[in-house]
Structures are given as C-alpha cells and as structure tokens.
Design a protein around this motif. Structure first.
Motif: not given
Lengths: 412, 567
Positions: B297-298, B400-407, B433-439
């Motif tokens: 979480e952020i 600064s990129d929230p997607q990277e954090w998610k990744l 797997a992480a990439m699939d989850d996020v993108f």
C-alpha cells in the motif's frame, strides 16, 4: 649620424615635447570619451552592456571623438603657448598610457587566434588561446630570472639587456593574456558569465607577476639596480611555478562569479591590493639583495661590483614600501567600502581583513622605525623579507588555511 | 602654585612615555600578534565545539581570556584605547612644534650647520657685484619658495620645496584617531543583525551574537517579503539572489515592492537592509509512504517544513527539517572536467518511532539518471543527524513510478511462492508472473528489461530496511525565506572621512620631501665667496639628481658671470 642613432632620436622625440604632449591629451580625451559613454550612452549603465558598447560602433564614436578633441585642443594650446609642452606630467604619463594601449592592441590581435564560437565549450576550456599566452609569459619570466641571475656572475651588458627585454616581454604577455581571458569569459554560456579577470587566485597571480615586474623595471630604469633583478625575478619565477601548479589542478578555469563578487568594487579593490602586495615583493627583493651584498662584502667577493651600493638598496627597499603602503591602505579602505555595501559592515574581523590589518601594522611599524627612529641597513633589510612572508600568508595562507568571508579565493 | 607644578612634574614623564615612538611600535606589534590569535582560533562558534576541541582545561583558560570573542574583550578594546591615547599624546607633543617649524624657519645658516650639509659647492668670483649673483640665482630658483636675508657682508637666499610635508604626519595620525573614533561610534550606537522573513510574511526583530549568546532587537519598522527568487547560470551555479520587499512603518507602506540583491542594499531610517542568505520558509510537502509491511500500500502524508507529521497508527513521527528545490552536484569522476547536474528536489526529515533508531533521511523526488539511464531512486541516510554524515543508499526502484512499486511487491510474493532451486530461473519466473499481474497477461512495457534490473536490485535492498515505510517526496508547494542583514552604522561616515584623510596624509608624508637650498654670498673686498648647499629629509637619490642639475646650471651661470657675459 648612423641609422640606429637616428631612429633612437625619433624614438626619444616621441616622448618629448609636442609629440608627447598631444598624445597625452589624446589619451585623456579617449578616457573621458569612455567615461562619457558610460554616463550618457545607452539607457542606464550595465557592465556587460557597457563592454559591448565599448567595442561596438558607439565606442568608436565616443572614444574617437574624445581622442580627436583632446589632440585638437592640445595642438591648439601648444601653438598658442609653446612652453606648455614641457610639463612634467604628460612626459611621464605618456609612456604608461602607450604601454596600456599596446597591451590592449596586443590583446585585440590575439583574439584573432581564438577558436570559433562553435569550438568553445565551458566544460572543456583547453582550446582557449589565453593559455598559450600565459605559457609564453611563464617562459619569458623564467628566462628573465635566469638571465638576471647569470648577470650576477657574468655582468655582460648583453645578458643584462636580454634579462630586461624578457621581463618586459613577460609583462606584455601577462597583461594581454589577462585581457584575453576577459574576452574569453564572454565566449561561452551565452556570454552570461563574463567578468573582469581578477576573480580567482590564478588570475590575480598573473596580475601580481606583472605588477612586481613593472615596479622593479621602474627602479632598474631609474637607479640602474640590475643586480636586484636576480632577487625580484627569482620571486616571480617561484610564483610562476605555483601558477603552473594551479593550472595543473584545474584552478585556471574561467568560472561564473558568485553573487557576492558581482560588483564594480572587485575591479578596483583587487588590483589596488596587488599593487600593494607587488611593491612589498619588490621591497623583499631589495632586502635580499642588501643582505646578499653584505654577505659578499664580508667574504671580499668580486661579485660585489655588480651590486648597487648598500645605501642604494636600502633606499630602494624603502621606496618600494613607500609605493606599496599607501596603495595597500587604499585597497584595504576600498575593501571596507565594498564590505559595507555587500556584507553590512565595513569591518567584521574576518581572517582576511584581520591579516590585512596585520600586514598594515607590520609595514606601519617599518615606516615608524625608519622615518622617526632613523633605523637603516641590515635590520630593516631583514624586516622587509620577514614582512613579505607575512604578506604572502595574508594573500595565500589565509585562503588556504583559514575560513571566512573571503573563501571564494579558496583553492577548491 | 607648587601643587600645580607638582602634578605637571608627575605628568610630564608619563606623557613623554605615552607619546614615545617605542610605545607606539610596541603597541603596533602587540596588536598585530593579538589579531593573529583571533584569526587562528575560529571566533563565535558553538561552545560545545570549543570544549570538544580543546578539552576542559584549555577551554576554561581560553574562555576566561575571552578568546572565543576576542575582538570584543575588554583587553583588546583597551589595547585600541591605548593606541588612541598614544596617538593623541604624540599629536599633542609634536603638532605645535611642526606648525611653528612650517611657519617660520631661519633664513641664515650657521657655518657649523653648513659643514654638515651633504651636498655643497663653493665658488670664488672676482670683481662681481653680489646683487648680480643673487639675481641670477633667484632666476634659477624661480620654481622654489625663496626668502632672503642680509647679515653684514653676508647675503643668504633660502629656497624651499615641499615645506608643508609635515602636514602629512599630522594628517595620518589624526586620521587614525578619526577612524578609531568612528569605529567606537559604530560599536556604541550602531547595530547589525539578521532576520529571516518567509515569503508572504513579515518580521520586525533582528537577532545577533552578543559575545557568545544570541540577543534580539526590535526594529522601528516591519519588513514584508513579497517574493524571493534565485537565478542560475546555465551550469547550475547560482547567479543572483533577489528579494522583493515592502517596508511597513506604523501600518503604512513606506517603501513598496523594492528589489534587493547582494551588493545592492535598501536604505530606510538609517538602517541598511542587505540580502544575506536564504532558506526554506516552511514549504508544504507531500510525501508518499511506501509501506514495507508487504501489503504494497501507499499512504500519503502532508506537512510543512519545520513541523512534524505524526502517524497515529504506529506512533512514527517525521520531523521535516529542510527542503531544497535544486541539488546541484559535480557528477564527474575525480580529475575529469567538472560536470554539474541538478538532482532535483529533495526533502530532509528525521524519522522517529517506537523501536526505531532515530535517523535523518534526505529523500529525492526524481530517480537518479546517469548517461540517460534510469538508475532508480536513492535516499541519503545519516544516523548521527548531521548532514555531513549522509550516506547514499540506492533503492534500485524508481519510486516515482507507482507501477514499479507494484511490480516489486508482486515479484516478492511470487518469489516466495516459487520453490525452484535455480535462483536465476526463480527470479525470471517470479518477474514474468509479476509482469503479468501488473500489466496484464503477455503485455510488456517498452523498457521492461531495465525495469527488471531495477526490481532485482530493489529486492535485495528494500525488504531489509528497518522502517515501517519509505517516505518519498511526492509533491511540494515551495516557499523560501529570505535571510536579511540589517545594519545601522552611524560611525561609518566618520570612518570614511578618516580614511580619506589617511590616504591623503600618507601620500604627502611619503611622496613630498622637504628640500632646502641655501645660497650664501660673502663679500670679501671686491671678491665674492659663494656657497651653495642643499638638504632633503627624504628621497636622497632624487634629491641628489635635482641638486646636481641646479648646481651645474648654477655653475654655468657663475662661469659666464666670470667671463663677463650678461646672463
């Protein structure tokens, strides 16, 4: 009459009578024209704007008109009253003004050798031409020092003339290299960082060499004190090595001015200070020559013949201090005036200020014991040498070892 | 009165001693030496620093001598006072004598005095009138100040140049008195202090150091800072600091919207206002709190600089201490040409909390770029709380990129799930797997290789951090304060007057030499015996030249007279 004496005669006549008188007033007109341009030319004075005006069409107009008016008035006045041309001031001043004009002309020629604007970059300043001129100055000063020292052992007039000529060459190379650096500072970063070449320790060192050499050469010309040159120019040579070292550690780069230095006071305060430091260096040279002569006399050495008399050396040391002390006093006062404008107080007991005071006190005491106590000779010769060490600490040591408001002079 | 004469008897030797040259030189030397101490020992520093530097004994010795604020101690000031006293006595003793000497001095010269003259010449002329010789000589000396006297058979001409040179002495010494008096007036009736005015607010109190503690003073007006700005050179160095000020006197705006910069102060009611420094005036800071509890979480936090953000859920406080919109650093290797880069905005804060070691952190808003590559965010950490001890910690991830954090979060989860032995293969699978989850399944962003590198690096660093979250600078609303120096200096003009006198006096003293010439004509029947002598108090080399020049023309004159030619 041979050709040589004839040309000598022409040369001398340039510095006498009407030729000198008219030229002197032309220079005065030129300077007044420059002042007029600053005051009335353009809308409001800004430093960069003024410099561009000066080298542009406006400059030619104002300065040219000034010079022509000055020369015209001088011709008219000297026709009406011919005895006017024998004044003392025009005759003495005109050679100084000629020298300055020559230096500026030299710098103008050197700008032709600069790389084109596209080849110049702030990050890599190695292709700027001033570096070569400074190296020429280094070589000339070192050669001059060697010749002066050789002259002590072999007092041939040929060696002596070479020493003097090299010293003059060094002065012109040094002076024009500084002016060239001024020009170069406008070449990059859109001309935004242009500033007078007295902003860091490398530049003021070049200025110092030139001032020391000029003062010494005056003494040489007037009092035939050539043996003293070995000592004065040895000091300059030591400085030259320091300058080469500064360059090698990247201190020679042209950098923007920090806000505190962006003031016309910098152009007055710094050179004035170095007239003081420079004269103290010459005094030290005279003191060393005095001590050396004493040492030689004690050993009945033949070399004594080359040296000026003890009394003369003593006088020359005093004369140098007499030039330096008022200049140094004025410089310190100018510094105080600047401090009052920039830092909010004319005196803050900042290490540099305090050391300037110490230097002032040391030379003040020298003048006291000399003028009022009538001290002469060996003690005072030692005094000039030690006082110069104090001076060196003031302009170098303080920046290297003590922190304070003058920290922009620091070696970083 | 006997009592009176007795006091003068006592006073006289004291006055003699006070005005003596030896005392003056001793004073100059002692002052010089004392001044050295003050430059070697840093003045007005923190007492704790001194104690640490010198140890308790020397600290105590130095402190009792007042060496930490040396130039204001009683003994240093009395040295200056003593110098003033010595100067006054010296002037009192010498000025009347000098004035008298300058006003009138004898024209005639005694024979014994003549013998002591270094420069002299003698002629004998036969059958000439003294008047003739005198008039010829006077013509030669017309640029000199001439006086004549006749004593029996002997005529004297005395010629002077630079007679007023003693004014040099008087001017220099009284100028010193004036300068020191000006300094005293400045210290006694002036002040100098600093104030910090955040943009948009006003201030009327200055603070300054009084010996070793801070004192405050109320100004008779208020300074309102409308704006503060910094101009930069293209290479990132600051070019100009500019404040826009309004002065408010008793509720009235007396000076409105005036710009001041370094070297160009503002003047109001005898007080000069200088641009001295600047700093953060309480910017509003938004922070992202990237939780390290595995939830991914952020949270967000908001606080002004110089205040604290308190997290009620876990008792952690973030005390914001500074904000900088630019961090210009030299990124070149040692020895290479300098290469300044702006690393962008940063915020400093101290993180405290239950079970946490207090730590000072500088967090940057942007990821670090090197040669155009994104090398991920980094923070600077100092456990001592001193910014000098900051150590850089590369987080790997671009925060600064929230997607990277998610990744990263997904990657860590998948990595824990996998039980593949080969580490490289496990990383690969988890990242896929992480990439699939996020993108979304099979979708990949353009720069995913670089992202993979960053995630792998971050996986090594971030899970080990001991904090509940990483606070990262997210947004800011910047506000500067301008640091002004206010000074009133009623002694300043006195000092300038003294300085001008000093320079004038020095020039007279050092460059004007008092030169005296005497022409003495004795009549001996029909013959004349003529002596020409000269004396200078300084610059003997020049005087010798000058004397010889006059002498040779005088010699020519005499020879012509002897030949009987009219001159």
């Amino acid at each position: 009459m041979t050709a040589i004496t004839e040309s000598n005669g022409l040369w001398e006549s340039m510095y006498q009578g009407r030729a000198a008188f008219v030229r002197y007033w032309a220079y005065i007109g030129l300077i007044l024209g420059a002042v007029g341009l600053a005051v009335f030319g353009g809308d409001g004075y800004t430093e960069n704007g003024y410099i561009f005006q000066l080298v542009g069409q406006d400059g030619v107009m104002w300065l040219g008109t000034g010079a022509l008016l000055g020369a015209g008035l001088a011709i008219g006045a000297s026709t009406l009253r011919p005895e006017m041309v024998n004044g003392y001031i025009p005759k003495t001043m005109v050679s100084w003004l000629d020298g300055a004009a020559l230096m500026i002309a030299l710098m103008g020629l050197l700008t032709l050798l600069e790389p084109t604007a596209a080849q110049v970059s702030y990050k890599d300043q190695s292709n700027l031409f001033a570096g070569h001129v400074i190296m020429t100055m280094n070589v000339l000063f070192l050669f001059s020092a060697i010749c002066y020292i050789a002259y002590l052992f072999a007092p041939e007039s040929f060696i002596g003339s070479m020493a003097t000529a090299a010293a003059w060459g060094g002065v012109y190379a040094g002076g024009s290299s500084l002016l060239l650096r001024w020009y170069e500072s406008y070449l990059f970063l859109g001309g935004e960082i242009g500033h007078a070449p007295v902003s860091n320790i490398y530049e003021v060192f070049i200025l110092l060499f030139c001032i020391v050499t000029i003062i010494y050469l005056q003494w040489e010309k007037r009092y035939e004190a050539k043996a003293m040159g070995a000592f004065v120019m040895a000091l300059v040579a030591a400085g030259v090595f320091f300058g080469i070292w500064l360059d090698s550690v990247g201190q020679a780069e042209i950098k923007p001015l920090v806000p505190a230095l962006q003031s016309y006071w910098m152009k007055i305060h710094v050179p004035m200070n170095f007239v003081g430091y420079g004269s103290f260096a010459v005094a030290c040279g005279a003191g060393m020559a005095y001590l050396t002569r004493m040492w030689l006399e004690a050993r009945n050495s033949n070399m004594v013949r080359v040296f000026p008399s003890l009394e003369q050396l003593d006088q020359l040391a005093y004369k140098s201090v007499a030039v330096g002390f008022p200049a140094f006093t004025l410089a310190t006062i100018l510094g105080a005036a600047w401090a009052a404008e920039a830092w909010g107080g004319y005196w803050s007991w900042d290490p540099k200020e305090t050391w300037a005071l110490i230097v002032w006190l040391v030379y003040g005491a020298y003048l006291h014991v000399r003028i009022s106590h009538g001290w002469h000779g060996k003690t005072l010769a030692w005094w000039t040498v030690i006082a110069f060490l104090v001076t060196v600490f003031c302009f170098l040591g303080v920046n290297m070892y003590l922190s304070g408001l003058h920290s922009y002079g620091r070696l970083s | 009165m006997p009592a009176m004469s007795k006091t003068t008897d006592y006073l006289k030797p004291i006055l003699l001693r006070l005005g003596s040259m030896s005392l003056a030189i001793t004073l100059l030397t002692v002052l010089a030496l004392a001044s050295v101490i003050g430059t070697v020992l840093l003045q007005n520093q923190d007492q704790a620093d001194y104690l640490q530097q010198f140890g308790p004994i020397w600290y105590w010795v130095f402190r009792s001598l007042g060496l930490f604020d040396m130039y204001h101690t009683w003994w240093f000031l009395s040295l200056l006072g003593f110098l003033m006293l010595s100067l006054s006595v010296c002037l009192y003793r010498n000025v009347p004598r000098f004035l008298k000497e300058m006003r009138g001095s004898k024209v005639a010269l005694s024979d014994s005095a003549m013998k002591h003259m270094k420069h002299s010449r003698h002629w004998d002329l036969k059958g000439q009138s003294a008047e003739n010789v005198l008039s010829v000589a006077k013509e030669r000396l017309k640029e000199w100040r001439i006086r004549e006297e006749q004593r029996g058979d002997v005529s004297y001409i005395r010629a002077d140049k630079g007679k007023y040179h003693k004014w040099g002495y008087i001017l220099v010494h009284s100028a010193m008195l004036v300068v020191l008096t000006g300094g005293w007036i400045s210290v006694q009736f002036g002040f100098r202090g600093n104030m910090q005015v955040p943009v948009g607010s006003q201030e009327s109190e200055i603070s300054f150091l009084k010996s070793t503690s801070v004192a405050y003073k109320e100004m008779p007006f208020e300074v309102h800072c409308n704006d503060f700005s910094i101009d930069f050179y293209p290479n990132g160095m600051p070019k100009e600091f500019k404040s826009n000020l309004t002065i408010i006197d008793h509720g009235k705006e007396v000076i409105k919207d005036r710009d001041i910069i370094v070297n160009e102060p503002l003047y109001y009611k005898g007080v000069r206002i200088y641009q001295a420094s600047f700093g953060d005036g309480g910017s509003n800071i938004h922070l992202k709190l990237l939780k390290l509890d595995g939830s991914g979480e952020i949270d967000s936090a908001e606080a002004h600089v110089y205040t604290s953000y308190k997290d009620k859920t876990n008792g952690v406080t973030l005390e914001l201490t500074d904000f900088r919109p630019h961090n210009v650093e030299n990124m070149a290797e040692i020895g290479d040409p300098k290469d300044f880069q702006d690393l962008g905005p940063s915020v400093d804060f101290i993180m405290r909390g239950p079970g946490l070691k207090p730590v000072k952190i500088r967090s940057f808003m942007n990821a670090f770029e090197l040669n155009g590559d994104n090398r991920g965010s980094f923070i600077q950490v100092s456990f001592s709380g001193d910014t000098k001890d900051f150590q850089s910690v590369a987080l790997g991830l671009d925060m600064s990129d929230p997607q990277e954090w998610k990744l990263l979060q997904r990657f860590l989860i998948h990595l824990a799930d996998d039980n593949v032995k080969n580490k490289q293969k496990a990383n690969m699978q988890a990242f896929k797997a992480a990439m699939d989850d996020v993108f979304g399944k099979g979708k990949r962003p353009d720069n995913f290789q670089a992202m993979a590198m960053r995630v792998l690096q971050a996986a090594q660093v971030i899970p080990r951090l001991p904090w509940p979250y990483i606070p990262v600078l997210d947004d800011y609303d910047q506000k500067y304060y301008t640091g002004l120096q206010l000074a009133k200096d009623p002694g300043m003009n006195v000092v300038w007057t003294g300085s001008a006198l000093l320079v004038m006096g020095l020039c007279i003293m050092l460059y004007v030499s008092h030169r005296k010439l005497w022409l003495i004509v004795r009549r001996k029947g029909n013959d004349l015996s003529i002596s020409f002598v000269g004396l200078s108090n300084r610059n003997q080399l020049n005087f010798e030249h000058e004397f010889n020049e006059i002498l040779s023309s005088m010699n020519d004159d005499m020879q012509q007279l002897e030949k009987g030619d009219a001159v």
